[in-house]
Scaffold this motif. Structure first.
Motif, short mmCIF file in Angstrom:
data_model
loop_
_atom_site.label_atom_id
_atom_site.label_comp_id
_atom_site.label_asym_id
_atom_site.label_seq_id
_atom_site.Cartn_x
_atom_site.Cartn_y
_atom_site.Cartn_z
N ILE A 126 0.82 -1.21 0.00
CA ILE A 126 0.00 0.00 0.00
C ILE A 126 0.85 1.27 0.00
CG2 ILE A 126 -1.75 1.29 1.28
CD1 ILE A 126 -2.88 -1.37 2.23
N VAL A 127 2.00 1.22 0.69
CA VAL A 127 2.83 2.42 0.72
C VAL A 127 3.28 2.81 -0.69
CG1 VAL A 127 5.03 1.24 1.11
CG2 VAL A 127 4.72 3.59 1.89
N MET A 128 3.46 1.82 -1.55
CA MET A 128 3.83 2.15 -2.93
C MET A 128 2.66 2.80 -3.67
SD MET A 128 6.86 1.17 -2.61
CE MET A 128 7.48 1.47 -4.26
N ASP A 129 1.43 2.37 -3.33
CA ASP A 129 0.26 3.03 -3.91
C ASP A 129 0.16 4.49 -3.44
OD1 ASP A 129 -0.36 0.64 -5.11
OD2 ASP A 129 -1.88 0.06 -3.63
N HIS A 136 6.51 14.24 2.07
CA HIS A 136 6.54 12.77 2.10
C HIS A 136 6.83 12.28 3.51
CE1 HIS A 136 6.27 12.02 -2.26
NE2 HIS A 136 6.88 13.20 -2.36
N MET A 137 5.76 11.79 4.18
CA MET A 137 5.90 11.15 5.48
C MET A 137 5.36 9.72 5.40
SD MET A 137 4.80 14.35 7.96
CE MET A 137 5.24 13.50 9.48
N GLU A 138 5.37 9.16 4.19
CA GLU A 138 4.81 7.82 3.98
C GLU A 138 5.88 6.74 3.84
OE1 GLU A 138 5.34 9.01 -0.39
OE2 GLU A 138 5.52 9.83 1.62
N ALA A 160 1.71 12.99 2.61
CA ALA A 160 1.54 11.56 2.37
C ALA A 160 1.94 10.77 3.61
CB ALA A 160 2.38 11.12 1.17
N VAL A 161 1.03 9.92 4.09
CA VAL A 161 1.29 9.03 5.22
C VAL A 161 0.82 7.62 4.84
CG1 VAL A 161 1.12 10.86 6.96
CG2 VAL A 161 -0.93 9.56 6.33
N THR A 162 1.22 6.62 5.62
CA THR A 162 0.93 5.23 5.26
C THR A 162 -0.13 4.64 6.19
OG1 THR A 162 3.20 4.93 4.49
CG2 THR A 162 1.91 2.95 4.88
#
Length: 542
Positions: free
Chosen positions: A13-16, A33-35, A337-339
């Protein structure tokens, strides 16, 4: 064309999330970018200059499958410098990133159907690689009390053939100390279960403890991606017992031939760039302190404080029941962006989000500031389950029917089921209009985080309001109070908290019921006892 069921692995999912962030950037937005667990720095500058000169000097062909001998020797010396372990370079295998090391290790250690334990939440690719190899990943729920790490009793309880440890862990960043590692190694040995230690984040937040300090019967996995800032170069290593070296070599020869020659040369030079690497680690330490200061103030109070790596894994159930939708919302509204936690824990990850603080301190500070307004809006929109309300109800009201309510991070409840006029119920975006009150779903309250129910005591019970025993009374002025057995509403100077665990509005009420409600008595003897003393503040002024 036919497909193998072994290929039916879940998405990363993090790649999505990264792809969604990339599309937003392509559209002209600035995304924080914090994912992703990727350092904001590149490979050490001095190392890059050296490998560029070597590449200009001539072609770089294949190396032997186990890796460049000089790099293997340098990695062995690294274990002596950091951990005091006298390691034979022959036991070191250079791999195509840590992912290549996992593939080699799992193939060497386990047969089809082997049960391999993972302390959930964990790095998602463990699970998917095991599935693709037709093995059985066994998720073992961890607890905040154990700092989201497995315990020795898990090995026997789950009848494991192997155990994967991560210290520091991804996503929580917690470490296992020497005593804990020793206990886990002994439990694995007692059951003849293989121990695999993922140590790719060592150096970030301290050197940690290596499994090689407590046992030689282990596979240890390291990487140049994190501390050495070489994510895109895809080079890591695997340390195995002497009797496994030849088997690993044969698998590597056939699967990979070798790791990139240029990447190996860069890794060799990077290991000597200590000042630059330690400067990067100092930035992560500053970011960690910033996260631990700011997140609790924003309402994220449930997480295991990280020891290393560059992650915080936080419970977001005070804001949302769906971390994936919440992550998408933060990206869309705040450009951060977070995961979502579903990547790391399929069972419970909908309640968690991983924040990465691998970027610059300025980026992390801006990301937290941008996200704050999104978190507030989410708390107002999305009431969620909060077990503490039921406990407070029991203490303050005695054994009244206590339901789990949907409450936000900053809500202050007298008892479960509190509701306020104008709150958006879970699953509904409509506000009550006139005499029409929302119908609470799942007997849950509609109070958003931090909301305070403002009662207008003088106009709290118009004659035509909807009412039902045990339900809400909605006033034309925006006031509200409740009746019903065992429940009460406390009204103060212009503000109150409400209780309505069985709220189900209907069209009309008998005059006697309405009169009792206006006096704060509700319906029935229990309600009269509970409501005593509150009728004066709730009574409608005629």
């Amino acid at each position: 064309m036919r497909n193998s069921r072994r290929g039916e692995v879940d998405p990363f999912i993090v790649m999505d999330v990264m792809e969604a962030a990339r599309q937003a950037e392509a559209a002209g937005r600035h995304i924080i970018h914090m994912e992703v667990g990727q350092p904001g720095t590149g490979a050490p500058r001095e190392a890059v200059e050296k490998v560029a000169a070597e590449m200009a000097a001539g072609p770089m062909g294949y190396t032997v499958a186990l890796g460049l001998p000089e790099l293997r020797a340098r990695i062995a010396r690294h274990y002596g410098d950091w951990y005091g372990v006298d390691l034979d370079p022959a036991r070191v295998v250079v791999t195509a990133g840590a992912s290549g090391a996992f593939l080699l290790s799992f193939t060497q250690l386990f047969d089809t159907g082997a049960r391999v334990g993972l302390g959930a939440p964990c790095y998602p690719s463990y699970r998917q690689i095991l599935k693709a190899l037709d093995m059985a990943p066994i998720d073992m729920p961890t607890t905040l009390a154990n700092r989201m790490q497995p315990v020795p009793s898990d090995i026997e309880a789950h009848a494991l053939d192997g155990l994967v440890l991560a210290s520091p862990s991804n996503p929580a960043g917690t470490m296992i100390d020497r005593v804990g590692l020793s206990a886990l190694a002994e439990a694995c040995a007692a059951r003849d279960a293989a121990l695999i230690s993922d140590e790719i984040y060592h150096g970030i937040g301290g050197r940690g403890t290596s499994a090689l300090e407590v046992t030689d019967e282990t596979h240890v996995i390291g990487s140049f991606s994190k501390y050495f800032s070489m994510t895109g170069w895809r080079v890591g290593w695997l340390i195995v017992p002497p009797e496994h070296v030849r088997g690993i070599e044969r698998i590597a020869q056939n699967m990979f031939i070798c790791t990139s020659h240029a990447s190996q040369r860069l890794a060799l030079h990077a290991m000597d760039c200590v000042p630059e690497l330690e400067a990067n680690a100092a930035v992560y330490a500053a970011n960690r302190a910033l996260m631990l200061e700011r997140l609790p103030k924003a309402g994220f109070t449930r997480f295991a404080p990280p020891d290393g790596a560059f992650y915080v894994y936080a419970d977001v159930s005070a804001f949302t029941p769906d971390s994936r939708a919440f992550a998408a919302e933060i990206l869309d509204e705040a450009g951060v962006a977070v995961t979502p936690g579903l990547d790391f824990d399929p069972a419970d990850g909908h309640r968690w989000i991983r924040f990465s603080y691998a970027r610059s301190t300025a980026d992390i500070e801006e990301g937290l500031e941008r996200s704050r307004s999104s978190w507030r809006r989410a708390a107002m929109r999305r009431p969620v389950r909060h077990e503490a309300c039921a406990r407070r109800a029991w203490r303050r009201m005695g054994p009244a029917p206590a339901r789990r309510c949907r409450a936000g991070a900053d809500a202050r409840h007298v008892a479960c089921g509190a509701g306020v006029l104008g709150a958006r119920t879970f699953g509904s975006e409509r506000k009550p209009r006139g005499r029409h009150a929302p119908r609470p779903r799942d007997r849950a309250c509609a109070e958003p985080a931090g909301a305070v129910a403002r009662l207008h005591a003088r106009r709290s019970a118009p004659p035509r309001d909807r009412f039902r025993p045990g339900g809400l009374v909605w006033g034309r002025s925006g006031g509200a109070f409740v009746g019903g057995a065992g429940h009460r509403a406390a009204a103060g100077a212009g503000a109150a908290r409400l209780v309505a665990s069985r709220a189900r509005p209907v069209r009309a009420a008998r005059p006697a019921q309405r009169r009792d409600a206006q006096r704060g008595l509700g319906c029935g003897p229990a309600a009269r006892g509970a409501g005593a003393g509150h009728g004066r503040s709730l009574r409608r002024r005629r």
